[in-house]
Design an enzyme around this catalytic site. Structure first.
Site, PDB file in Angstrom:
ATOM      1  N   LYS B  76       0.851  -1.194   0.000  1.00  0.00           N
ATOM      2  CA  LYS B  76       0.000   0.000   0.000  1.00  0.00           C
ATOM      3  C   LYS B  76       0.888   1.246   0.000  1.00  0.00           C
ATOM      4  O   LYS B  76       1.908   1.283   0.693  1.00  0.00           O
ATOM      5  CB  LYS B  76      -0.906  -0.015   1.233  1.00  0.00           C
ATOM      6  CG  LYS B  76      -1.986   1.059   1.214  1.00  0.00           C
ATOM      7  CD  LYS B  76      -2.890   0.950   2.438  1.00  0.00           C
ATOM      8  CE  LYS B  76      -4.021   1.966   2.384  1.00  0.00           C
ATOM      9  NZ  LYS B  76      -4.914   1.884   3.561  1.00  0.00           N
ATOM     10  N   SER B 151      -9.689   1.575   2.321  1.00  0.00           N
ATOM     11  CA  SER B 151      -8.839   2.360   1.458  1.00  0.00           C
ATOM     12  C   SER B 151      -7.709   1.547   0.822  1.00  0.00           C
ATOM     13  O   SER B 151      -7.076   2.025  -0.117  1.00  0.00           O
ATOM     14  CB  SER B 151      -8.233   3.516   2.259  1.00  0.00           C
ATOM     15  OG  SER B 151      -7.361   3.032   3.249  1.00  0.00           O
ATOM     16  N   SER B 175      -9.895  -0.447   6.634  1.00  0.00           N
ATOM     17  CA  SER B 175      -9.257  -0.284   5.323  1.00  0.00           C
ATOM     18  C   SER B 175      -8.572  -1.528   4.760  1.00  0.00           C
ATOM     19  O   SER B 175      -8.237  -1.554   3.580  1.00  0.00           O
ATOM     20  CB  SER B 175      -8.243   0.861   5.374  1.00  0.00           C
ATOM     21  OG  SER B 175      -8.917   2.097   5.355  1.00  0.00           O
TER      22      SER B 175
END
Lengths: 488, 465, 94
Positions: B76, B151, B175
């Protein structure tokens, strides 16, 4: 003079920021804290620059140092504390928040309360002590008004600071300075901060007269300036009050060059620091054991030392106070006593001529030329009657200038006191012969006796034993008065 | 070489298959398919190939091989990688190249993994659909008209799309679990303090954890075991802990609050049915945790408050985007931040500033932190009775890109996931079948350091699903 | 009347140094108040005697020894978009 005395009462509170200069690293990262003299932005790392993803790691010794100061100032140490974020934007804050502490809203500072007694026994109460990080240093190109850009040097950013806030117990500018000097002595004695370093101790002051509006003064660079700024501000406020103009609640800036305080431009908006506990640092618990371990490692504090000097050596309070509160001076004193110097004599020399001579010569008391051996020799020379106090002063001055010890100077320059009666008698007779008129007057006028003694001193370049000279001159005069010849 | 799992891949590679060829094949797949999916912001082609070659040589020298030998990991883009730009999905950090690796990156590299790319995400992790990225939305590989969740949508899509067998995500309020659920993979939010946050770009520090994402429970556990552990650089890092359940069937509590507000009927019905299916293997009981009704607002208030402070550092002076200087420093700051941040980030900064401001702090920020205490206590009580707590990971099925425009509507998607972040407990999302042809995830929560229980139960659920 | 007025929004933008376009301001005002209306749900709970939880880990006193870690300042300094010599250039302060 009008109104009650109470209305005129001046109340001054100080907010002092001192760097913990003896730490090796900054408060939250391993960057070396000793940044003075380094090129800009060399003592920086991702953490103190607030780079994304970095986290703070609190320095254990900073907490210990803070606790030591709190103990020395008789403050009550919080048993559990958290760091708080103080949020505001400014180009000297790499994260645009400062990791600090907060008194209120669930926060507690490192310590609350406490006091420090200054000369004359006056007690100044402490409100709180907290730990926080120093901002970066801003350098303005040109003047602050027309500078096109601000240069940022982050070497200072993140250095550990102790914020010490007093109650408004200070009543005149001299007291403010005395408080700061005493505090600096304590911090130095504890080995947590060297207040002599540029910017290591900074001070803001707030002041009100007669219970009126409180005005804050910022940007005061030294203790001398604190005294000046406060004196100016008192005059300014008094003049306003005398003309019936109210004092505005504001923050003023001390202009060192013009020696006036100037109102800072009103801030566009009132600040709102939005304090909240720093999520990245877990709480710190300070146990009784921890406090005790810090206390055990603490050196003797100036006040304790002063008491001891009075008790052990019979020093007068004034001397004891002065010596014990100055690190160089008490170290010198103790060395001298250890070498066998008479404590009272030594203390008189240290407090008196040594301080003024070194000041005159622009020397530090820590200068190697200021050695305990020199003081002890000097004191012993006087004690044994080998030199007079007057000559001793010259000898001290000369000894401080160079590497020679007092004994060496006295020997080289032949300054030993003339206490050989037969030698001195000859000189006295010579003076009587050369000053017949004065001798006659001296029979009637005591002042002229001193003139004759002075002449003897001049001939011996001050080495004549004053007591013996006086006796010989008197004796000769008596003989003349009784019709005898001048000679004995 | 087309291994089904990361563990298979590692075994094949350790056994002699070419790491370089494997990496090249994945890069090829990314080139072909990620144009539509957009799971990566940055593909680390050159450095990944170089790392692969180095690993092939290492194996050739007969050295001891790490537990992630040769495995490409999608990371990420809010986890700092040395020499590889780390954007946080924001224009503000479009060109930010960190001079350091996050602790988790050091760990996976030491375990012989390869960073294959940096994955797309909602800007500064603020979102639940990966639509709030400066680099465009990521599409769900299972249905490219739909969102992958967020996310960590890029990481989930990278695993689901077959671009990398493992991924790292970060979970502040769901997330990791949300995109795991929407992309039908496994995602773990670890116990707060179990994985170092050093190098994770903060959104809401007191809530977030980096965690593993994988196509199956075993792979997820493999990655977790590499990244977990104490780190002196993270003040909130905990020494490793482990809790064991007693012998026999695991007891699972199902809070009725998890099936109330905002839960789509299709999801509720499907998960209830699946729980019935589980009841043979687990001991399942209903519970009520009334404080959960307040978890979502409490979560958002805390997250936004912390974010408003965390994101203050982005002023364009020391790093990041710097626009034209105009006027004094205030104007320059306002300008840099005005152009550097997207709308959702601005909204959250403003609300967080509000929640902390004088006169409102007690009413919002501090009250929310008190609610947090209640949630922690409620969960603590539940874990006395049950080993695990279960419910749907997401209250809704994966929605269409652009379908949800109202911020509050998006926030409501986190209603099931935020309690674990508020309490600091571990939680996992495991695929539990399809409803209306779309994936549904089952969320399991455990007490702190109960990751072992989550994996144990997760393996059983995988079998059932 | 929402909790946040247009004037409040201006002040919040100032406090957080954010420039919003006119369009953003208009869009945000309604959204923010709607979100706050929802947030106020937490007022239903009696929390008077409940302590806040700021940290979920029960850790205390995680402290670092005072040991220098040699910094590599140049790689940090290089990130600054505008510099003059070794200084970082910030905009002027009036």
């Amino acid at each position: 003079m009008g109104g009650e005395a109470g209305e005129e009462r001046i109340k001054i509170g100080l907010e002092i920021h001192c760097q913990l200069t003896n730490l090796r690293t900054k408060l939250f990262c391993g960057c070396p804290a000793d940044y003075r003299g380094s090129p800009p932005n060399t003592h920086i790392c991702p953490i103190c620059m607030g780079l994304p993803g970095t986290l703070p790691s609190p320095n254990k010794r900073a907490i210990e140092d803070g606790v030591a100061v709190a103990i020395a100032l008789n403050s009550e140490i919080s048993r559990r504390m958290t760091f708080f974020r103080k949020n505001y934007f400014y180009p000297d804050l790499p994260k645009n928040f400062q990791i600090s502490q907060y008194d209120g809203g669930g926060g507690v500072p490192l310590a609350r309360g406490g006091y420090l007694d200054i000369e004359g026994g006056k007690r100044i109460r402490i409100r709180r002590i907290q730990i926080e990080e120093d901002p970066a240093k801003l350098v303005h190109e040109g003047t602050i008004g027309d500078s096109a850009a601000t240069l940022v040097d982050n070497n200072r950013a993140g250095v550990a600071l102790l914020e010490i806030v007093t109650e408004p117990d200070i009543e005149d500018p001299r007291e403010a300075r005395a408080f700061l000097e005493k505090l600096r002595g304590i911090l130095e004695c504890l080995g947590v901060s060297n207040g002599e370093l540029e910017g290591a101790m900074r001070c803001d002051a707030n002041i009100s007269i007669g219970g009126g509006t409180r005005v804050e003064i910022k940007n005061i660079s030294s203790f001398k300036e604190v005294e000046r700024a406060l004196a100016f501000e008192i005059t300014r406020q008094r003049q306003l009050l005398a003309r019936g103009i109210g004092v505005r609640r504001e923050t003023r800036h001390w202009d060192e060059v013009r020696r006036i305080t100037v109102s800072l431009r009103a801030k566009e908006e009132e600040e709102d620091y939005r304090y909240f506990p720093e999520p990245d640092i877990v709480p710190i618990e300070i146990s009784e054991d921890f406090i005790e371990s810090v206390r055990r490692r603490m050196p003797e504090l100036p006040d304790q030392r002063k008491e001891r000097y009075m008790r052990e050596f019979g020093l007068q309070e004034h001397n004891a106070e002065l010596i014990s509160s100055n690190n160089a001076l008490w170290r010198l004193f103790e060395e001298c006593v250890k070498m066998g110097g008479d404590p009272i004599e030594v203390s008189n020399w240290l407090v008196g001529d040594l301080i003024s001579f070194t000041r005159e010569l622009g020397m530090e008391l820590t200068d190697p030329r200021v050695s305990p051996r020199k003081i002890v020799e000097l004191v012993n020379l006087i004690r044994s009657g080998a030199i007079s106090t007057k000559i001793a002063k010259d000898v001290l001055m000369e000894s401080l200038r160079g590497d020679e010890s007092p004994e060496e100077i006295v020997r080289r320059r032949g300054l030993l006191k003339i206490s050989d009666e037969s030698l001195l008698r000859g000189i006295v007779e010579e003076v009587f012969r050369e000053n017949e008129g004065a001798v006659k007057e001296a029979l009637r006028d005591e002042d002229v006796v001193n003139f004759l003694i002075g002449q003897v001193m001049r001939k011996t370049r001050g080495k004549a034993d004053p007591k013996l000279t006086y006796e010989l001159v008197k004796r000769n005069l008596e003989r003349i008065a009784h019709g005898e010849g001048p000679s004995a | 070489m087309t291994p089904k799992t990361a563990i298979d891949a590692r075994d094949e590679l350790a056994g002699g298959a070419s790491v370089e060829e494997y990496v090249l094949s994945l890069l090829e797949r990314i080139r072909e398919r990620d144009r539509t999916i957009n799971s990566f912001i940055t593909v680390c082609e050159a450095s990944a190939i170089e790392a692969a070659k180095a690993l092939d040589r290492k194996r050739g020298r007969g050295e001891k091989l790490g537990p992630l030998f040769g495995i490409p990991v999608a990371v990420k883009d809010n986890i700092c990688t040395i020499g590889i730009r780390t954007t946080c999905g924001s224009r503000m950090l479009e060109n930010f190249v960190p001079p350091y690796d996050a602790t988790v990156i050091k760990r996976i590299k030491e375990a012989d993994a390869i960073v294959i790319g940096k994955t797309n995400m909602d800007e500064f992790a603020m979102g639940s659909s990966t639509e709030n990225s400066y680099f465009g939305p990521t599409r769900n590989p299972l249905d490219p008209t739909r969102v992958p969740g967020g996310s960590s949508g890029g990481s989930a899509a990278a695993v689901a799309g077959g671009f990398a067998p493992l991924a790292l995500g970060a979970d502040t309020g769901g997330s990791i679990r949300c995109p795991a659920s929407f992309c039908s993979i496994v995602g773990l939010k670890p116990t707060y303090g179990a994985v170092s946050r050093y190098g994770l770009i903060s959104y809401a520090n007191s809530l977030e954890q980096i965690g593993p994402m994988a196509s199956n429970v075993d792979d997820c556990e493999l990655l977790f075991n590499v990244i977990r552990g104490y780190d002196p650089r993270d003040n909130t890092s905990l020494p490793q802990g482990r809790i064991e359940a007693k012998e026999g069937k695991l007891r699972i509590g199902v809070p009725k609050e998890f099936f109330m507000e905002g839960v789509q009927e299709a999801v509720g019905v499907h998960v209830r049915k699946f729980l019935d299916k589980m009841s043979g293997v687990f001991e399942i009981g209903e519970i009520s945790l009334p404080s959960l009704a307040y978890a979502l607002p409490a979560y958002y208030i805390i997250a936004m408050s912390e974010a408003s402070s965390n994101l203050a550092r982005y002023d364009g002076i020391r790093y990041g985007l710097r626009g034209e200087d105009g006027g004094d420093w205030n104007e320059t700051y306002c300008n840099n931040r005005g152009i550097g941040f997207g709308r959702e980030v601005k909204r959250r900064i403003i609300l967080g500033t509000f929640a902390l401001s004088a006169g409102y702090r007690n009413r919002y920020y501090i009250r929310a932190q008190k609610i947090r205490t209640l949630i922690r206590e409620d969960l603590g009580r539940a874990f006395k009775e049950f080993d695990l707590i279960a419910g749907p990971t997401m209250p809704v099925l994966p929605f269409k890109i652009g379908e949800k425009l109202d911020p509050l509507e998006i926030y409501m998607c986190d209603i099931e996931t935020v309690p674990a972040n508020l309490a600091g407990t571990p939680a996992i999302s495991i695929p539990c079948g399809m409803a209306n042809g779309l994936p549904v995830g089952l969320q399991l929560m455990a007490p702190p350091f109960g990751e072992g229980l989550l994996f144990r139960a997760g393996r059983i659920i995988e079998e059932l699903a | 009347m929402g909790e946040i007025t247009p004037e409040d929004l201006e002040r919040l933008c100032w406090l957080s140094r954010l420039r919003l376009s006119q369009e953003e301001k208009e869009e945000f005002l309604g959204q923010l108040n709607k979100i706050l209306d929802y947030f106020r749900r937490i007022e239903e709970v009696d929390v008077e005697h409940v302590p806040p939880t700021y940290h979920v880990v029960d850790l205390t006193n995680v402290l670092r020894e005072d040991e220098v870690e040699e910094p590599r300042p140049d790689e940090v300094l290089e990130l600054a978009p505008r510099r003059k010599g070794r200084y970082i250039l910030a905009p002027r302060i009036i």
